[in-house]
Scaffold this motif. Structure first.
Motif, short mmCIF file in Angstrom:
data_model
loop_
_atom_site.label_atom_id
_atom_site.label_comp_id
_atom_site.label_asym_id
_atom_site.label_seq_id
_atom_site.Cartn_x
_atom_site.Cartn_y
_atom_site.Cartn_z
N GLU A 97 1.46 4.14 -4.06
CA GLU A 97 1.88 2.59 -4.07
C GLU A 97 3.31 2.81 -5.08
O GLU A 97 3.93 1.72 -4.90
CB GLU A 97 0.81 1.97 -4.75
N PHE B 257 -3.42 -1.71 -5.60
CA PHE B 257 -4.53 -0.75 -5.68
C PHE B 257 -4.50 0.05 -7.21
O PHE B 257 -5.50 0.67 -7.54
CB PHE B 257 -4.10 0.66 -4.86
N SER C 76 0.84 -1.28 0.28
CA SER C 76 -0.04 -0.04 -0.04
C SER C 76 0.69 1.18 -0.05
O SER C 76 2.04 1.14 0.23
CB SER C 76 -0.93 -0.10 1.22
N ALA C 77 0.16 2.56 -0.18
CA ALA C 77 0.72 3.66 -0.05
C ALA C 77 1.15 3.76 1.48
O ALA C 77 0.50 3.38 2.23
CB ALA C 77 0.03 4.85 -0.75
N ARG D 24 -10.96 2.59 -2.85
CA ARG D 24 -10.15 2.64 -1.46
C ARG D 24 -10.00 1.05 -0.76
O ARG D 24 -11.05 0.41 -0.71
CB ARG D 24 -10.97 3.81 -0.66
N GLY D 25 -9.04 1.17 -0.17
CA GLY D 25 -8.54 -0.29 0.56
C GLY D 25 -8.26 -1.46 -0.57
O GLY D 25 -8.21 -2.64 -0.25
N GLY D 26 -8.00 -0.94 -1.92
CA GLY D 26 -8.01 -2.07 -3.01
C GLY D 26 -6.74 -2.67 -3.12
O GLY D 26 -6.53 -3.65 -3.66
N SER D 27 -5.73 -2.54 -2.14
CA SER D 27 -4.57 -3.22 -2.40
C SER D 27 -4.78 -4.81 -1.63
O SER D 27 -4.15 -5.81 -1.94
CB SER D 27 -3.36 -2.53 -1.38
N ASP D 28 -5.80 -4.97 -1.01
CA ASP D 28 -6.19 -6.22 -0.39
C ASP D 28 -6.50 -6.93 -1.49
O ASP D 28 -6.01 -8.21 -1.50
CB ASP D 28 -7.25 -6.16 0.53
N THR E 240 -2.80 8.46 0.69
CA THR E 240 -3.99 8.10 -0.58
C THR E 240 -4.73 9.44 -0.26
O THR E 240 -5.37 10.20 -0.96
CB THR E 240 -4.33 6.99 -0.62
N1 ASP Z 1 -3.66 3.19 -0.54
C1 ASP Z 1 -4.95 2.95 -0.95
C2 ASP Z 1 -6.05 3.43 -0.10
O1 ASP Z 1 -5.54 4.03 1.16
C3 ASP Z 1 -5.25 1.49 -1.25
C4 ASP Z 1 -4.88 0.61 0.12
O2 ASP Z 1 -4.30 0.99 1.17
O3 ASP Z 1 -5.40 -0.68 0.06
O4 ASP Z 1 -7.20 3.26 -0.08
#
Ligand code: ASP
Ligand code: ADP
Ligand code: MG
Length: 416
Positions: A74, A136, A41-42, A150-154, A47
């Motif tokens: 990222e 992401f 992730s970043a 958002r949260g897409g790195s998972d 982000t």
């Molecule tokens: N950096 C992105 C976010 O904050 C993706 C992630 O961290 O999963 O949403």
């Protein structure tokens, strides 16, 4: 030799010291003889900062350019981790979304992964390199950069694990597993050794942000073995293959599934409530409300329609994402004549509290325990919705923490 994907979230990547410690953890897995792809992730907060710049530049920003900006966080951490790994004597190479490539749909800001081209990655892994992949981000058919929401790195990590046919996808974060509820709100929350895909999917979709909902759906579909575990542990921490975290598993892997009534509780403060007062009580009235909202791509969640008044009109209450409230009001006011409501009232000071558990299928009384417990604390319920393994209620936002705590105790979830 195992093939593993290791994913590190924002707090795990926040600063060079943290990135060095991530590199040390990756090095341990490589030294144990594993082939490793790392998804990052970043840095925490980055982000949000980049999204803020887009909004500042224009409230009507182009989503294609938004993706160019927000995917940058990222790119930085993937390069930095590759540098830190090389400095630690581990051969490593970064691969941006367009370089692999990770092909996605062109739905900018919420794109879906369609395919991952494994050729370059397989060659790199075969050469003994660690592949470092920014989460992401992807690339659409026009060659433009996309992001996954958002949260897409998972989701990037799970998709990578599926494409690599990895033995495990380890999601490293700032808590050491999935708990019965957010451990930052309820200190007596208990860590779960295992949770089913289905329960995790429900928990994530109703606000447990520890995993992005789409990543759980993908893991379930592809049968990816996902573990949630902490990156905030020292060099002497147990190796990930001893499963120190929480495993997301199929129901067949849970021994005594029926004994546990409730697996977890989640809350969500990001919904807003709308009530349309005095809507005509006639066929087609409800469709007149929700069809235009659907056309505007607004997801309606909870809905209640009250009993008709003597004047053959009724009040209709429902929730939408708080971020879509202004647009919803606009859409409804535009259709006011067709819908025929007298007044629109809205409230953002609401929270949705949900209890989730597959045990609900075979036990009665889950909902009534919820209503009684909240009632005894003087917490008013404004709306209710249920699924086979979930009950959700809408309450006043100020009572969120109290509601989660008392329900946690009422369902016997408190740690000793
Ligand atoms: N950096 C992105 C976010 O904050 C993706 C992630 O961290 O999963 O949403
Ligand atoms: P990352 O940056 O690693 O992706 P997130 O902030 O997205 O991490 O997710 C981890 C956070 O999820 C935890 O710090 C915790 O506060 C929150 N959380 C919410 N519900 C739960 C739960 N049931 N179990 C564990 N963590 C939870
Ligand atoms: Mg996250």
């Amino acid at each position: 030799m195992a093939r593993i994907v290791m994913k590190f979230g924002g707090t795990s990547m926040a600063g060079i010291e943290r990135i060095r410690s991530v590199a040390a953890r990756v090095k341990r897995e490589v030294a144990a003889g594993n082939q490793v792809a790392v998804v990052v992730s970043a840095m925490a907060g980055e982000t949000d900062r980049l999204v803020g710049f887009c909004r500042e530049a224009s409230s009507l920003y182009d989503p294609k350019e938004y993706d160019v900006v927000v995917s940058a966080g990222e790119q930085i951490t993937s390069g930095l981790l590759a540098i830190a790994l090389q400095a630690a004597g581990v051969s490593a190479r970064s691969w941006l979304g367009w370089q692999l490539a990770i092909s996605t749909s062109d739905a900018h800001a919420s794109a879906r992964i369609e395919n991952i081209d494994m050729a370059a990655l397989e060659a790199s892994l075969a050469a003994g390199e660690v592949a470092v992949i920014p989460g992401f981000q992807g690339v659409d058919e026009h060659g433009r950069v996309t992001t996954l929401g958002r949260g897409g790195s998972d989701t990037s990590a799970v998709a990578m694990a599926a494409a690599m046919k990895a033995d495990r996808c380890d999601i490293y974060t700032d808590v050491d597993g999935v708990y019965t509820t957010d451990p930052r709100i309820v200190p007596r929350a208990r860590k779960l050794k295992k949770v089913t895909y289905e329960e995790m999917l429900e928990l994530a979709s109703v606000g447990a942000k520890v995993l992005q909902t789409r990543s759980v759906g993908l893991a379930m579909k592809e049968g990816v073995r996902v573990q949630v575990l902490s990156s905030f542990t020292g060099e002497d921490a147990p190796m990930a293959d001893t499963l120190p975290g929480t495993m997301i598993v199929g129901e067949e892997e849970i021994e005594d599934m029926e004994s546990q009534l409730i697996t977890g509780i989640a809350h969500d403060k990001n919904e807003a409530k709308i009530t349309l007062i005095a809507v005509p009580d006639k066929p087609g009235a409800v469709a007149a409300i929700f069809a235009p909202l659907a056309d505007a791509n607004i997801n309606v969640d909870m809905i209640i329609q009250n009993i008709a008044h003597a004047a053959r009109s009724t009040d209709v209450t429902f929730t939408v994402p708080a971020a879509d409230l202004a647009r919803s009001i606009e859409v409804l006011n535009q259709g006011r004549e067709a819908i025929g409501f007298a007044e629109l009232v809205h409230d953002t000071r609401v929270a949705k509290i949900s209890v989730v558990g597959v045990g609900m299928r075979s036990h009665a009384g889950v909902a009534s325990t919820m209503f009684t417990t909240l009632g005894e604390r003087g917490i008013n319920i404004q709306a209710i919705s249920t699924s086979e393994i979930k009950v959700s209620v809408l309450i006043e936002e100020d009572y969120t923490e109290l509601a989660v705590r008392v329900l946690h105790t009422a369902y016997g979830l408190d740690a000793d």
